[in-house]
Design a protein around this motif. Structure first.
Motif, PDB file in Angstrom:
ATOM      1  N   TYR A 182      -8.431 -10.164   4.903  1.00 36.32           N
ATOM      2  CA  TYR A 182      -9.192  -9.471   3.859  1.00 36.32           C
ATOM      3  C   TYR A 182     -10.650  -9.277   4.276  1.00 36.32           C
ATOM      4  N   SER A 183     -11.177  -8.094   3.987  1.00 34.21           N
ATOM      5  CA  SER A 183     -12.593  -7.801   4.237  1.00 34.21           C
ATOM      6  C   SER A 183     -12.987  -6.672   3.306  1.00 34.21           C
ATOM      7  N   MET A 184     -14.288  -6.484   3.119  1.00 35.55           N
ATOM      8  CA  MET A 184     -14.725  -5.505   2.122  1.00 35.55           C
ATOM      9  C   MET A 184     -15.607  -4.398   2.692  1.00 35.55           C
ATOM     10  N   GLN A 209      -9.621  -3.352   6.147  1.00 38.50           N
ATOM     11  CA  GLN A 209      -8.501  -2.956   6.991  1.00 38.50           C
ATOM     12  C   GLN A 209      -7.954  -1.585   6.589  1.00 38.50           C
ATOM     13  N   HIS A 210      -8.054  -1.228   5.307  1.00 41.01           N
ATOM     14  CA  HIS A 210      -7.690   0.132   4.892  1.00 41.01           C
ATOM     15  C   HIS A 210      -8.610   1.136   5.599  1.00 41.01           C
ATOM     16  N   GLY A 249     -14.026  -5.264   8.763  1.00 36.64           N
ATOM     17  CA  GLY A 249     -12.631  -4.905   9.003  1.00 36.64           C
ATOM     18  C   GLY A 249     -12.346  -4.742  10.478  1.00 36.64           C
ATOM     19  N   HIS A 304     -11.261  -2.264   0.790  1.00 32.48           N
ATOM     20  CA  HIS A 304     -10.652  -3.133   1.799  1.00 32.48           C
ATOM     21  C   HIS A 304     -10.981  -2.639   3.214  1.00 32.48           C
ATOM     22  N   GLY A 346     -11.387   2.776   1.883  1.00 36.23           N
ATOM     23  CA  GLY A 346     -10.545   1.598   1.661  1.00 36.23           C
ATOM     24  C   GLY A 346     -10.093   1.423   0.233  1.00 36.23           C
ATOM     25  N   ASP A 402       0.824  -1.215   0.000  1.00 34.43           N
ATOM     26  CA  ASP A 402       0.000   0.000   0.000  1.00 34.43           C
ATOM     27  C   ASP A 402       0.855   1.261   0.000  1.00 34.43           C
ATOM     28  N   ASP A 409      -2.771  -9.584   8.777  1.00 31.35           N
ATOM     29  CA  ASP A 409      -3.418  -9.263   7.505  1.00 31.35           C
ATOM     30  C   ASP A 409      -4.652 -10.144   7.329  1.00 31.35           C
TER      31      ASP A 409
END
Length: 442
Positions: free
Chosen positions: A214-216, A259-260, A221, A257, A253, A152, A212
């Protein structure tokens, strides 16, 4: 389909190895632990290969030429280790160390169980230009960029980072990363270091311990981490490193994302709460793709400090260092939905921007301290000039009297020494004359 995937895997593996190979003009080494050859650590060239070392293991190296520096790549962040009698405790995955005295022999001792990918050694003047020589982040950093994952920092923040480093070389720039990949994808930590070095960053990154995942969306997140811990961690970074400018990723995100989103939310909340509590005021905070007080950076200007490459070119090269991520669909660009040149000024205490420079209205800590030193020197000079003349005369008079006393004492000492020497010479001559035999007398 299977053959296509298999071929693609082979191609990516080849690229992975080529990218990670060290092409340095290294000295030829032999390595031994006791009577056992440990040559694997001097022939390895990739981050996915390792040699396990037990605590207390000493590796003795012999070189074909006098070695002046070594470059050690650890498989995971190392505990303290020793180069001869020197203790190294930086915890850097990629560690450059200068030998105190060039030598054809040296040894490394590990103090805890750990693994090494490889080691290279260099004679004086033979170090490659791209050799990573990391330094610890100091307690005052002008710019602190926050990235969620390895890659990132290049994909979304790389252009801005290069733009600042190239156009404001006196600015100290650091990177904080929310997630740590050592648990599952260790090579990504190495890839990030290679990418950061390409971007021009020289401060070793601050790496969090969120895994890490992944989630949307933001809700999912938040389930991948302890948000309160992330928030407190970010607040701690800001208090410790005192950034004047903070840059982070999109509230949405980028491509969604979770987590972003969590990281952007935590960074913004940390900045806001610290300012409101008068703990520390970050002067400017930029959010990627933020629509308010929007700025579009010009990343296509050739930069002398990067050999004529543009900031966009450099960010693209940096992203290539993330070899394991090249299968992904996203890419570095200033001309698509997630353009790396679009930021918004989320918060400012020094006014809004009038141009395309994130450092507008910001003076580097280096320049601030230089000005403080100049002012202090001028004040001291003025204070000296403004001393009452009587006091100055008194000091000069006292100094003059003291000097005269010293001269008198020194003169007396010299006089006594000369007098002693003269008396000794006189007595010697007198004795010689008194006892001289008389010849020729009856």
């Amino acid at each position: 389909d299977f053959m296509k995937k298999f071929s693609l895997t082979l191609l990516l593996t080849a690229v992975f190895i080529m990218l990670f190979a060290t092409t340095a003009n290294a000295a030829e080494l032999t390595a031994k632990v006791g009577t056992t050859d440990y040559n694997k650590i001097i022939t390895n060239t990739a981050y996915n290969q390792k040699t396990d070392l037990k605590a207390g293991t000493t590796i003795d190296f012999i070189s074909d030429k006098e070695v002046s520096s070594i470059y050690v790549v650890w498989y995971t962040a190392p505990s303290a280790w020793q180069l001869g009698d020197k203790t190294i405790d930086d915890g850097f995955l990629h560690e450059y160390v200068k030998l105190d005295t060039p030598s054809k022999t040296f040894s490394i001792t590990v103090k805890a169980d750990q693994s090494m990918c490889y080691i290279k050694a260099f004679a004086d003047g033979e170090e490659p230009k791209d050799l990573q020589k990391w330094q610890k982040l100091q307690d005052e950093v002008d710019v602190l960029a926050f990235a969620a994952h390895a890659d990132d920092e290049s994909l979304f923040l790389g252009g801005a980072i290069v733009d600042i480093i190239a156009n404001h070389p006196d600015m100290n720039v650091g990177l904080a990363v929310m997630t740590n990949h050592l648990a599952t994808e260790k090579h990504r930590e190495h890839e990030r270091l290679d990418a950061m070095w390409t971007l021009g960053l020289r401060n070793y990154p601050i790496v969090g311990d969120v895994k890490d995942a992944y989630s949307m969306d933001l809700e999912s997140g938040l389930k991948t981490c302890n948000y309160d811990e992330v928030l407190e961690t970010f607040k701690g970074y800001i208090i410790k490193y005192k950034p004047q400018v903070v840059i982070t990723q999109d509230f949405e995100g980028e491509y969604g994302h979770g987590q972003h989103r969590v990281m952007a939310k935590a960074v913004a909340e940390a900045v806001d709460t610290l300012a409101q509590s008068n703990t520390f005021d970050v002067k400017k905070t930029y959010i990627h793709l933020y629509k308010e007080n929007a700025m579009e950076l010009n990343l296509q200007v050739p930069l002398d400090s990067f050999g004529g490459m543009t900031a966009l070119d450099v960010a693209k090269e940096a992203y290539k260092k993330h070899a394991s991520q090249q299968w992904c669909w996203f890419y570095v660009s200033d001309d698509y939905k997630y353009s790396c040149d679009e930021f918004g000024l989320y918060r400012t205490s020094v006014g809004t921007d009038t141009g395309k420079d994130m450092m507008e209205n910001i003076t580097s800590y280096k320049a601030i301290h230089e000005e403080e030193e100049r002012i202090a020197a001028e004040k001291a000079k003025e204070a000296e000039k403004s001393k009452p003349k009587a006091t100055v005369k008194k000091e000069n008079k006292a100094s003059s009297i003291f000097t005269k006393i010293i001269y008198i004492i020194l003169g007396a000492i010299v006089f006594v020494i000369l007098l002693i020497v003269a008396l000794r010479v006189y007595n010697k001559n007198r004795r010689a004359k008194k006892y001289q035999p008389k010849h020729g007398k009856k």
